[in-house]
Design a protein around this motif. Structure first.
Motif, PDB file in Angstrom:
ATOM      1  N   PHE A  10       0.823  -1.208   0.000  1.00  0.00           N
ATOM      2  CA  PHE A  10       0.000   0.000   0.000  1.00  0.00           C
ATOM      3  C   PHE A  10       0.860   1.262   0.000  1.00  0.00           C
ATOM      4  O   PHE A  10       0.618   2.193  -0.780  1.00  0.00           O
ATOM      5  N   GLU A  11       1.850   1.297   0.880  1.00  0.00           N
ATOM      6  CA  GLU A  11       2.665   2.512   1.002  1.00  0.00           C
ATOM      7  C   GLU A  11       3.429   2.799  -0.281  1.00  0.00           C
ATOM      8  O   GLU A  11       3.498   3.946  -0.737  1.00  0.00           O
ATOM      9  N   MET A  12       4.001   1.765  -0.889  1.00  0.00           N
ATOM     10  CA  MET A  12       4.750   1.974  -2.125  1.00  0.00           C
ATOM     11  C   MET A  12       3.820   2.430  -3.247  1.00  0.00           C
ATOM     12  O   MET A  12       4.166   3.301  -4.043  1.00  0.00           O
ATOM     13  N   LEU A  13       2.633   1.855  -3.298  1.00  0.00           N
ATOM     14  CA  LEU A  13       1.661   2.235  -4.328  1.00  0.00           C
ATOM     15  C   LEU A  13       1.182   3.672  -4.120  1.00  0.00           C
ATOM     16  O   LEU A  13       0.986   4.421  -5.089  1.00  0.00           O
ATOM     17  N   ALA A  14       1.001   4.064  -2.872  1.00  0.00           N
ATOM     18  CA  ALA A  14       0.509   5.405  -2.572  1.00  0.00           C
ATOM     19  C   ALA A  14       1.568   6.478  -2.782  1.00  0.00           C
ATOM     20  O   ALA A  14       1.242   7.615  -3.139  1.00  0.00           O
ATOM     21  N   MET A  15       2.849   6.117  -2.585  1.00  0.00           N
ATOM     22  CA  MET A  15       3.907   7.123  -2.563  1.00  0.00           C
ATOM     23  C   MET A  15       4.648   7.300  -3.885  1.00  0.00           C
ATOM     24  O   MET A  15       5.110   8.398  -4.198  1.00  0.00           O
ATOM     25  N   LYS A  16       4.781   6.211  -4.672  1.00  0.00           N
ATOM     26  CA  LYS A  16       5.611   6.272  -5.868  1.00  0.00           C
ATOM     27  C   LYS A  16       4.919   5.594  -7.055  1.00  0.00           C
ATOM     28  O   LYS A  16       4.176   4.626  -6.881  1.00  0.00           O
ATOM     29  N   PRO A  17       5.174   6.079  -8.286  1.00  0.00           N
ATOM     30  CA  PRO A  17       4.506   5.509  -9.456  1.00  0.00           C
ATOM     31  C   PRO A  17       5.177   4.232  -9.995  1.00  0.00           C
ATOM     32  O   PRO A  17       4.580   3.544 -10.817  1.00  0.00           O
ATOM     33  N   GLU A  18       6.372   3.922  -9.535  1.00  0.00           N
ATOM     34  CA  GLU A  18       7.106   2.786 -10.090  1.00  0.00           C
ATOM     35  C   GLU A  18       6.371   1.460  -9.845  1.00  0.00           C
ATOM     36  O   GLU A  18       5.994   1.139  -8.716  1.00  0.00           O
ATOM     37  N   GLN A  19       6.173   0.695 -10.917  1.00  0.00           N
ATOM     38  CA  GLN A  19       5.540  -0.629 -10.877  1.00  0.00           C
ATOM     39  C   GLN A  19       4.155  -0.586 -10.220  1.00  0.00           C
ATOM     40  O   GLN A  19       3.744  -1.520  -9.528  1.00  0.00           O
ATOM     41  N   GLU A  20       3.398   0.474 -10.486  1.00  0.00           N
ATOM     42  CA  GLU A  20       2.113   0.642  -9.819  1.00  0.00           C
ATOM     43  C   GLU A  20       1.111  -0.453 -10.191  1.00  0.00           C
ATOM     44  O   GLU A  20       0.316  -0.878  -9.342  1.00  0.00           O
ATOM     45  N   GLN A  21       1.151  -0.923 -11.429  1.00  0.00           N
ATOM     46  CA  GLN A  21       0.206  -1.969 -11.820  1.00  0.00           C
ATOM     47  C   GLN A  21       0.492  -3.280 -11.096  1.00  0.00           C
ATOM     48  O   GLN A  21      -0.437  -3.982 -10.666  1.00  0.00           O
ATOM     49  N   MET A  22       1.773  -3.599 -10.935  1.00  0.00           N
ATOM     50  CA  MET A  22       2.143  -4.820 -10.220  1.00  0.00           C
ATOM     51  C   MET A  22       1.760  -4.720  -8.746  1.00  0.00           C
ATOM     52  O   MET A  22       1.247  -5.681  -8.150  1.00  0.00           O
ATOM     53  N   LEU A  23       1.997  -3.559  -8.157  1.00  0.00           N
ATOM     54  CA  LEU A  23       1.639  -3.348  -6.756  1.00  0.00           C
ATOM     55  C   LEU A  23       0.129  -3.415  -6.559  1.00  0.00           C
ATOM     56  O   LEU A  23      -0.358  -4.040  -5.608  1.00  0.00           O
ATOM     57  N   LEU A  24      -0.610  -2.788  -7.458  1.00  0.00           N
ATOM     58  CA  LEU A  24      -2.064  -2.796  -7.358  1.00  0.00           C
ATOM     59  C   LEU A  24      -2.617  -4.207  -7.504  1.00  0.00           C
ATOM     60  O   LEU A  24      -3.504  -4.627  -6.753  1.00  0.00           O
ATOM     61  N   SER A  25      -2.070  -4.952  -8.452  1.00  0.00           N
ATOM     62  CA  SER A  25      -2.511  -6.329  -8.661  1.00  0.00           C
ATOM     63  C   SER A  25      -2.273  -7.175  -7.415  1.00  0.00           C
ATOM     64  O   SER A  25      -3.129  -7.971  -7.009  1.00  0.00           O
ATOM     65  N   ALA A  26      -1.101  -6.983  -6.791  1.00  0.00           N
ATOM     66  CA  ALA A  26      -0.770  -7.743  -5.585  1.00  0.00           C
ATOM     67  C   ALA A  26      -1.707  -7.389  -4.436  1.00  0.00           C
ATOM     68  O   ALA A  26      -2.111  -8.257  -3.652  1.00  0.00           O
ATOM     69  N   LEU A  27      -2.074  -6.121  -4.352  1.00  0.00           N
ATOM     70  CA  LEU A  27      -2.959  -5.675  -3.277  1.00  0.00           C
ATOM     71  C   LEU A  27      -4.389  -6.172  -3.504  1.00  0.00           C
ATOM     72  O   LEU A  27      -5.027  -6.683  -2.577  1.00  0.00           O
TER      73      LEU A  27
END
Length: 238
Positions: free
Chosen positions: A197-214
């Protein structure tokens, strides 16, 4: 004594942005980088790292000896703090500390792994990730290759290689956190979801992968994990 080409008086990506504007380097298609060029880039980074460390040992001898002592004999917490400090001081020249933290984050002992993940989370946000998506070296290759030999060209190559390596390191970090998000221990799952969550909220890098994992954790068999995930996604307005 040789002075390192890459300075640490600003964030690495700010130094890179100003330099690339000066040299008129813009990203292009991501092409395969020839082995000869990659070897040249690696050698430039190795020499610049050695120059940086030589300067540190001379100018900040007592601090360098203190940190080296901690890395050898300190507690886990002290060692992690020392690696964070090194990276914050000069990310380009302390990539080995990022690699060490990633290795510790992959340990089977969860206390070590999660503590290391937390140190990396801190570094991704504070020192390593810009407010844009990272680019592989192949997108810079054409622009870099066309430059005439100069210290600015060498500096530009080092920064492009660093960005390439950090991009790969961050992917490795995400894969680790995704794995821990499926751990059998609820506390490990919870911390992993917080990292995602924090990485997705703070930085755009690999946002689709982070969102999918969440999003995947919405179906977690533990109700409190699924509920927490739903709440975090709500905070993201998703």
């Amino acid at each position: 004594m040789k002075t390192p080409l890459v300075t640490n008086d600003s964030m690495w990506f700010e130094v890179q942005r100003e330099l690339y504007q000066k040299l008129n380097i813009t990203p292009g298609d991501n092409i395969k980088v020839p082995d000869v060029f990659m070897k040249e880039a690696e050698e430039l980074m190795t020499r610049d790292t050695a120059a940086y460390k030589a300067v540190q040992e001379k100018v900040n001898k007592s601090d360098t000896e203190w940190i080296n002592s901690i890395l050898l004999t300190g507690t886990l917490s002290d060692k992690l703090s020392a690696h964070v400090l090194l990276v914050q001081e000069s990310p380009v020249h302390n990539l080995s500390s990022v690699n060490t933290l990633l290795s510790l984050a992959a340990k089977n002992e969860k206390r070590v792994a999660l503590s290391s993940c937390d140190s990396l989370r801190q570094l991704w946000i504070s020192s390593l990730l810009p407010e844009r998506k990272l680019k592989p070296l192949g997108e810079y290759y054409t622009g870099l290759k066309s430059l005439k030999s100069s210290q600015d060209k060498d500096r530009a190559i080092i920064l492009a290689l660093f960005e390439h390596k950090i991009r790969n390191s961050y992917l490795g970090f995400i894969h680790l956190v995704r794995r821990y998000a499926h751990d059998t221990v609820a506390e490990v799952k919870t911390k992993s979801i917080d990292y995602l969550f924090e990485m997705l909220a703070m930085k755009p890098e690999q946002e689709q992968m982070l969102l999918s994992a969440l999003v995947d954790k919405l179906a977690d068999p533990l109700k409190k994990i699924a509920s927490k995930t739903q709440y975090l996604l709500f905070k993201l307005n998703i």
